[in-house]
Design an enzyme around this catalytic site. Structure first.
Site, short mmCIF file in Angstrom:
data_model
loop_
_atom_site.label_atom_id
_atom_site.label_comp_id
_atom_site.label_asym_id
_atom_site.label_seq_id
_atom_site.Cartn_x
_atom_site.Cartn_y
_atom_site.Cartn_z
CG HIS A 73 15.76 11.87 28.19
ND1 HIS A 73 16.78 10.94 28.11
CD2 HIS A 73 15.25 11.75 29.45
CE1 HIS A 73 16.88 10.29 29.26
NE2 HIS A 73 15.97 10.77 30.09
CB CYS A 74 10.61 9.20 26.82
SG CYS A 74 9.02 8.72 27.52
#
Length: 438
Positions: free
Chosen positions: A291-292
């Protein structure tokens, strides 16, 4: 016969619908708050007992309770709105700090060399502190997306205002830098799209029985409830349909323990190979990498290529902009030397601001280069970041260079075949049978 005739002639009496009072339309400065009451933007500072209590405790040097801070934050986020047609629109409070603090910090850092060292050193620490704070709470935030986009725009603004007027940047160089900026925005737009969310197969079935299942949506919070049916012979209850979905998706699973591991209780589906449930987005993602926070989305099967494209274009554009700026303000020295030794740069405020922005860009570029390097290594060994972290926790796989390179050996087919497979992500509908077994 007469009774039957009377029944046939009888028409159902239509019930008169109770007319609900229509709500008055909202003006541009009015809104419905979290309590369901009509409020006004001008009253944003009125009737806030938690804020008054917090100010009183702060003036008396007393600590605030955590629940009081949360209520104050919720109240501010609910009342922070901008006038709009048919009601004021809510503004996410996490996008505001970068817009205000970044220009202030950079301008203060350009006053003196020591101020620049202190501020430019503290900025990454503050960003990491905020990242771990939100990551621990598993909350979505637009802070880093706002910081990244505003940094791009503000660096370009400083370049146009302080560097271009000195006459050492040609029109072709400026056009190339501008094209790089627009390519970054386009790649970010592509990377923000659906990363490969997994939907419950029961939600796609349009039969009446499937409407009884509570289908999780993208956020994993809102659910759509179906209407109960009185026909017990033709309907399926939740448990029966979940078992059917589970059994139909359990192709290639060998053991019950593995099936239990792949079953997502939140999304109510069996995850395919390399898929994972994101606790921040609240939904399972196919071939999830991580998850960026910089794009406020997951990196998965469908947007991994766009994510790599955004990183590569950003690095090239940033290095090119840094070189143009240093060659303008310190033209008599090489780029590497000018970065660490540029005498007289703080004598002029315009050059000092440009030099400070160069060092800020260098810090951001170094961080993005590290992420880009990790991504290239993982693609070369056909592993995802989640698989790397899981292998490090379980002490499995082959580790090289102090854990910088982790090879699980499960999906590695060689350097070239790994890159060929990565280049075709999201385009194939039929997956390799060997990857359907986790």
């Amino acid at each position: 016969m007469q009774i039957g005739t009377l029944k046939g002639n009888m028409k159902p009496v239509k019930k008169k619908k109770t007319e609900e009072p229509e709500l008055e339309p909202l003006c541009c400065c009015e809104y419905i708050d979290r309590n369901g009451e009509k409020n006004h933007v001008a009253a944003c500072l009125c009737d806030c007992q938690d804020l008054d209590e917090g100010c009183d405790r702060w003036l008396t040097c007393k600590s605030l309770r955590p629940e009081t801070c949360e209520r104050i934050t919720d109240t501010i986020s609910d009342r922070l709105r901008i006038p709009w047609l048919r009601g004021a629109k809510k503004v996410n409070i996490s996008i505001v700090p970068p817009l205000v603090l970044l220009p202030v910090f950079l301008h203060v850092a350009s006053w003196h060399f020591l101020l620049g060292v202190v501020i430019l050193t503290s900025l990454p620490m503050l960003a990491l502190w905020y990242y771990y704070l939100t990551h621990r709470r598993k909350e979505q935030t637009l802070f880093f997306l706002s910081l990244g986009l505003f940094s791009l725009g503000y660096m370009y603004y400083v370049f146009l205002r302080e560097v271009v007027p000195q006459g050492r940047v040609g029109p072709a160089q400026l056009a190339l830098l501008t094209c790089g900026l627009f390519l970054i925005l386009f790649a970010l737009y592509r990377a923000k799209k659906n990363p490969g969310y997994l939907n419950n197969p029961a939600c796609n079935d349009k039969s009446p029985s499937s409407s009884q299942i509570e289908c999780p949506v993208k956020k994993g919070q809102e659910k759509t409830k179906g209407f109960p049916s009185t026909d017990t012979s033709g309907s399926l209850n939740n448990r029966t349909l979940k078992d059917d979905v589970r059994s139909s998706s359990r192709v290639g699973l060998d053991s019950p323990a593995k099936a239990k591991e792949d079953w997502c209780a939140k999304c109510q589906l069996v995850r395919p190979a390399r898929a994972w449930h994101c606790r921040i987005c609240g939904i399972c993602v196919r071939r999830m990498d991580h998850h960026c926070v910089w794009i406020n989305s997951c990196v998965g099967e469908s947007n991994h290529q766009a994510f790599i494209l955004a990183l590569s274009v950003f690095l090239l554009t940033s290095v090119y902009g840094i070189s143009l700026t240093l060659s303008t303000i310190c033209g008599d020295r090489s780029l590497f030397t000018a970065l660490f030794y540029c005498p007289g740069v703080y004598a002029n405020y315009s050059s000092a601001l440009a030099f400070t922005c160069v060092w800020y860009s260098v810090i951001i570029t170094a961080g993005m280069a590290y992420i880009f390097l990790i991504q290239l290594i993982n693609i070369s060994y056909n592993v995802t970041e989640r698989e790397v972290q899981q292998a490090l926790r379980q002490k499995t796989g082959r580790r090289l260079l102090c854990g910088l390179i982790v090879d699980t050996g499960q999906y590695n087919r060689g350097f070239l075949r790994n890159w060929v497979q990565f280049s075709t992500l999201g385009t194939r509908t039929v997956h390799n049978p060997a990857e359907d077994i986790v």
